[in-house]
Design an enzyme around this catalytic site. Structure first.
Site, short mmCIF file in Angstrom:
data_model
loop_
_atom_site.label_atom_id
_atom_site.label_comp_id
_atom_site.label_asym_id
_atom_site.label_seq_id
_atom_site.Cartn_x
_atom_site.Cartn_y
_atom_site.Cartn_z
N VAL A 11 0.83 -1.21 0.00
CA VAL A 11 0.00 0.00 0.00
C VAL A 11 0.87 1.26 0.00
O VAL A 11 0.69 2.15 -0.83
CB VAL A 11 -0.95 0.00 1.23
CG1 VAL A 11 -1.65 1.34 1.38
CG2 VAL A 11 -1.98 -1.13 1.09
N THR A 121 -5.82 -0.79 7.44
CA THR A 121 -7.17 -1.25 7.75
C THR A 121 -7.25 -1.42 9.27
O THR A 121 -6.56 -2.27 9.83
CB THR A 121 -7.45 -2.58 7.04
OG1 THR A 121 -7.25 -2.37 5.63
CG2 THR A 121 -8.85 -3.08 7.30
N LEU A 151 -7.01 -0.78 -2.92
CA LEU A 151 -6.28 -1.34 -4.07
C LEU A 151 -6.22 -2.86 -3.99
O LEU A 151 -6.36 -3.44 -2.91
CB LEU A 151 -4.86 -0.77 -4.15
CG LEU A 151 -3.85 -1.03 -3.04
CD1 LEU A 151 -3.29 -2.43 -3.07
CD2 LEU A 151 -2.70 -0.04 -3.17
N LYS A 205 -14.28 -0.07 5.04
CA LYS A 205 -13.24 -0.99 4.55
C LYS A 205 -13.56 -2.43 4.95
O LYS A 205 -13.49 -3.36 4.14
CB LYS A 205 -11.89 -0.55 5.11
CG LYS A 205 -10.75 -1.49 4.79
CD LYS A 205 -10.45 -1.56 3.31
CE LYS A 205 -9.57 -2.73 2.98
NZ LYS A 205 -9.33 -2.90 1.56
N CYS A 261 -5.44 -9.70 3.18
CA CYS A 261 -6.57 -8.86 3.62
C CYS A 261 -7.83 -9.63 3.97
O CYS A 261 -8.28 -9.59 5.11
CB CYS A 261 -6.87 -7.82 2.55
SG CYS A 261 -5.55 -6.60 2.45
N LYS A 264 -7.91 -11.96 7.26
CA LYS A 264 -7.75 -11.26 8.55
C LYS A 264 -8.87 -10.24 8.77
O LYS A 264 -9.31 -10.04 9.91
CB LYS A 264 -6.38 -10.60 8.65
CG LYS A 264 -6.22 -9.29 7.91
CD LYS A 264 -4.96 -8.54 8.31
CE LYS A 264 -4.70 -7.35 7.42
NZ LYS A 264 -5.64 -6.25 7.52
N LYS A 322 -3.17 -15.24 -5.53
CA LYS A 322 -3.88 -14.95 -6.79
C LYS A 322 -2.84 -14.59 -7.84
O LYS A 322 -1.67 -14.36 -7.49
CB LYS A 322 -4.91 -13.84 -6.60
CG LYS A 322 -4.30 -12.49 -6.28
CD LYS A 322 -5.38 -11.44 -6.26
CE LYS A 322 -4.79 -10.07 -6.08
NZ LYS A 322 -5.77 -9.02 -6.04
N ARG A 329 0.81 -14.59 1.45
CA ARG A 329 0.21 -14.57 2.78
C ARG A 329 -1.17 -15.24 2.74
O ARG A 329 -2.00 -14.91 1.90
CB ARG A 329 0.10 -13.12 3.30
CG ARG A 329 1.47 -12.54 3.63
CD ARG A 329 1.36 -11.11 4.09
NE ARG A 329 1.21 -10.17 2.99
CZ ARG A 329 1.27 -8.85 3.13
NH1 ARG A 329 1.46 -8.32 4.31
NH2 ARG A 329 1.12 -8.07 2.08
N1 LIG Z 1 -1.97 -5.38 0.48
C1 LIG Z 1 -3.18 -5.03 0.11
O1 LIG Z 1 -3.70 -5.47 -0.91
C2 LIG Z 1 -3.98 -4.06 0.96
C3 LIG Z 1 -5.12 -3.46 0.39
C4 LIG Z 1 -5.85 -2.58 1.15
C5 LIG Z 1 -5.49 -2.31 2.47
N2 LIG Z 1 -4.41 -2.94 3.00
C6 LIG Z 1 -4.05 -2.62 4.40
O2 LIG Z 1 -2.97 -1.71 4.38
C7 LIG Z 1 -2.09 -1.94 5.48
C8 LIG Z 1 -0.69 -2.24 4.95
O3 LIG Z 1 -0.74 -3.40 4.16
P1 LIG Z 1 0.45 -3.84 3.18
O4 LIG Z 1 -0.05 -4.99 2.40
O5 LIG Z 1 0.97 -2.65 2.46
O6 LIG Z 1 1.53 -4.35 4.25
P2 LIG Z 1 3.03 -4.77 3.98
O7 LIG Z 1 3.34 -5.80 4.98
O8 LIG Z 1 3.25 -5.03 2.53
O9 LIG Z 1 3.85 -3.43 4.32
C9 LIG Z 1 3.94 -2.88 5.58
C10 LIG Z 1 5.31 -2.22 5.74
O10 LIG Z 1 5.36 -1.58 7.01
C11 LIG Z 1 6.68 -1.72 7.52
N3 LIG Z 1 6.68 -1.50 8.96
C12 LIG Z 1 6.31 -2.32 9.95
N4 LIG Z 1 6.45 -1.71 11.14
C13 LIG Z 1 6.92 -0.47 10.90
C14 LIG Z 1 7.28 0.63 11.71
N5 LIG Z 1 7.18 0.57 13.03
N6 LIG Z 1 7.73 1.75 11.11
C15 LIG Z 1 7.85 1.81 9.77
N7 LIG Z 1 7.53 0.80 8.94
C16 LIG Z 1 7.08 -0.32 9.50
C17 LIG Z 1 7.08 -3.12 7.11
O11 LIG Z 1 8.48 -3.28 7.13
C18 LIG Z 1 6.47 -3.22 5.70
O12 LIG Z 1 7.40 -2.82 4.72
C19 LIG Z 1 -2.71 -3.11 6.26
O13 LIG Z 1 -3.52 -2.58 7.27
C20 LIG Z 1 -3.57 -3.80 5.21
O14 LIG Z 1 -4.65 -4.48 5.79
C21 LIG Z 1 -3.63 -3.79 2.27
#
Ligand SMILES: NC(=O)c1ccc[n+]([C@@H]2O[C@H](COP(=O)([O-])OP(=O)(O)OC[C@H]3O[C@@H](n4cnc5c(N)ncnc54)[C@H](O)[C@@H]3O)[C@@H](O)[C@H]2O)c1
Length: 432
Positions: A11, A121, A151, A205, A261, A264, A322, A329
Site C-alpha cells: 500500500v 485497515t 487497491l 473498509k 486482507c 484477517k 492470486k 500470505r
Molecule cells: N496489500 C493489500 O492489498 C492491501 C489493500 C488494502 C489495504 N491494506 C491494508 O494496508 C495496510 C498495509 O498493508 P500492506 O499490504 O501494504 O503491508 P506490507 O506488509 O506489505 O507493508 C507494511 C510495511 O510496514 C513496515 N513497517 C512495519 N512496522 C513499521 C514501523 N514501526 N515503522 C515503519 N515501517 C514499519 C514493514 O516493514 C512493511 O514494509 C494493512 O492494514 C492492510 O490491511 C492492504
C-alpha cells in the site's frame, strides 16, 4: 504538498509513488533497512506491474525519497500517511501494535502541526485512539483522519491511479480540503470522493472485504452443491451473473480466498462484532466455508487414489494467493502443500513469481521448477491452484507425455471439462 508515507509495503509504496507522480514531494519511510537500501537504488522489492518504472522516474525527478528515519519523514512533511501492517492477532482481532507505536513516535517527533491519515485497515475507533496518543506526546496541533485503501495486489497501480472511490473519514475542513486536493488528479473519470465520519470510513473498509469474502464463500458452497447434484457451477454462475443485482465479478469458485486482507479482515470484523455483543453469523459461516474450501482438491485427490497417497508425486501450478502477485500470505497453496507433505506426497511446484517466498517457508521439502512442464515429470497428478495466464493454454500433449498419470485437479476451473476428457485427461474441477 509535502507528504510522508510510513510503512513502504504494497500500500505505502504504491500510494507514495502515485502521489509523487502527481507532483507532490513524498518521503517513504520503513523500519526494514534492507528494503530502504534497495528502494533508494530504484529496486522495488515486491512484484507489482508498472511500479518499478514509476518509482525510478520519481526518484530521478527528486519527488520520491526513502528513509529509515521516522523523525526525518515526520519533520519534512505536512501530511503523514500510515500504511503499516495490521495483522491478525491470536484472538482474531487486528493487531494495532505497529500503528499505535508509530503514533507515539510521530507525536514525539513532531516539529509543527500535522495531518495524520490512516490507510491501514483498522477497527472502528482506531483513528480516535491515534489522535489521543499523538496529542498526548506532542504540543503541536494534529488532526487524524481515516482513508481506507481499496487497491488490489496485482493491479495496485491502476487501482490507485483510477480508484472506484476514495473514502475520507474526517470532520475537519482543513483535512478534507487537503485530502481532496491530493486525490482529485486521480478522480478525473468522475468516480466519487466520499466524505464521512471516521468511524463510518473505518467500517466501510471492513464491510467491503467482508462482502467480497461472502461472495466467494457463497459461490464455493454453491459449487460444491452443484458437484453433488450434477449441475455445472460455471453455467449456474453465468445464469445468475447476468442479473445486474448480482453482477459478474468475484463469483468464481476455487480453492478458497487468501491474501493479506480478506482472511484477517473477516476475522477482525467477527471479533469487533463479538466485542459489541453482536454475533455476525453470516461472517462466521463465510470463514468456516473458506477454511474447508482450501481442502477441496486434497479431498478429491484422496478419493481418486483411494486414500493411498504415500509415495505419490503431485505437481502444483500456482503458489501466490492470486495471479499477478508474489504475495503468499494466507495462500491456499500453503495449506495444500503442508497437507500433501503430511500425507507422504512428493510435491513439485511451479509459479512464475512466488517460488522464492514458498521456498523460504518449505525449503527442500518441496522441489521447485522454473518451468511448469519440468514440474510435471513423472507426476501422478497436477493441481492447478492459482490461475496465472500462462497455465490457461499449455501444450496438453506435452503435459500428457510427461506425467505418469494424466490427472488434473483444476482448482480454478480454467480448463473445459469436456475438452480435457477429449484430450485424454482425467479431469476434476470445482463444482462441475
Ligand atoms: N496489500 C493489500 O492489498 C492491501 C489493500 C488494502 C489495504 N491494506 C491494508 O494496508 C495496510 C498495509 O498493508 P500492506 O499490504 O501494504 O503491508 P506490507 O506488509 O506489505 O507493508 C507494511 C510495511 O510496514 C513496515 N513497517 C512495519 N512496522 C513499521 C514501523 N514501526 N515503522 C515503519 N515501517 C514499519 C514493514 O516493514 C512493511 O514494509 C494493512 O492494514 C492492510 O490491511 C492492504
Amino acid at each position: 504538498m509535502k507528504l510522508a508515507v510510513i510503512g513502504t509495503g504494497y500500500v505505502g509504496l504504491v500510494q507514495g509513488a502515485c502521489f509523487a507522480d502527481t507532483g507532490n514531494h513524498v518521503i517513504c519511510m520503513d523500519i526494514d533497512r534492507e528494503k530502504i537500501r534497495a528502494l533508494k537504488k530504484g529496486t522495488v522489492p515486491i512484484y507489482e506491474p508498472g511500479l518499478e518504472e514509476m518509482v525510478k522516474r520519481n526518484i530521478q525527478e527528486k519527488r520520491l525519497e526513502f528513509t529509515d528515519s521516522l523523525k526525518n519523514a515526520v519533520q519534512n512533511s505536512d501530511v503523514i500517511f500510515l500504511c503499516l501492517p495490521t495483522p491478525q492477532s491470536e484472538d482474531g482481532s487486528a493487531d494495532l501494535s505497529h500503528v499505535l507505536k508509530v503514533a507515539q513516535q510521530i507525536g514525539r517527533s513532531m516539529n509543527d502541526s500535522k495531518i495524520i491519515v490512516s490507510k491501514s485497515t483498522v477497527p472502528v475507533g482506531t483513528v480516535e485512539k491515534i489522535r489521543h496518543i499523538v496529542r498526548k506526546h506532542s504540543r503541536y496541533p494534529v488532526d487524524v483522519a481515516s482513508n481506507p485503501e481499496f487497491l488490489k495486489e496485482g493491479t495496485a497501480l491502476q487501482d490507485s491511479l483510477k480508484p472506484d472511490r476514495v473514502v475520507i473519514g474526517s470532520r475537519n475542513k482543513k483535512t478534507i480540503a487537503a485530502m481532496k486536493e491530493l486525490y482529485e488528479p486521480f478522480m478525473r473519470t468522475g468516480n466519487p470522493i466520499l466524505v464521512m465520519d471516521e468511524r463510518s470510513a473505518e467500517m466501510t473498509k471492513y464491510a467491503a472485504n467482508a462482502f467480497l469474502a461472502t461472495k466467494i464463500s457463497f459461490v464455493n458452497e454453491l459449487a460444491n452443491l452443484c458437484g453433488q447434484v450434477g449441475a455445472d457451477i460455471d453455467l449456474v454462475r453465468r445464469g445468475i451473473a447476468a442479473d445486474p443485482r448480482i453482477g459478474k465479478l468475484f463469483l468464481f469458485p476455487g480453492v478458497g480466498y487468501g491474501g493479506s486482507c480478506l482472511p484477517k479482515d473477516v476475522k477482525a470484523l467477527i471479533k469487533t462484532s463479538a466485542e459489541n455483543h453482536h454475533e455476525f453469523r453470516i461472517l462466521r459461516a463465510v470463514d468456516e466455508v473458506n477454511e474447508e474450501q482450501k481442502k477441496i482438491l486434497l479431498k478429491k485427490l484422496a478419493a481418486r487414489f483411494k486414500h493411498r497417497l504415500k509415495g505419490r508425486t503431485v505437481a502444483i501450478w500456482g503458489l501466490s494467493f492470486k495471479p499477478q502477485t508474489d504475495d503468499i500470505r494466507e495462500a491456499p497453496s500453503l495449506v495444500i502443500i503442508q497437507s500433501l507433505l503430511d500425507s507422504g506426497v512428493r510435491v513439485k511446484a511451479h509459479d512464475p513469481i512466488a517460488m522464492p517466498a514458498v521456498k523460504a517457508r518449505f525449503g527442500r521439502r518441496v522441489a521447485f521448477y522454473q518451468s511448469g512442464y519440468d514440474a510435471l515429470k513423472r507426476a501422478d497428478a497436477l493441481m492447478v491452484v492459482t490461475e496465472w495466464n500462462e497455465f490457461r493454454r499449455p501444450e496438453f500433449g506435452r503435459m500428457k507425455r510427461l506425467m505418469k498419470h494424466p490427472i488434473i485437479f483444476d482448482g480454478r476451473n480454467i480448463y473445459d471439462a469436456k475438452e480435457m476428457k477429449e484430450r485424454g485427461f482425467e479431469y476434476y474441477g470445482v463444482g462441475r
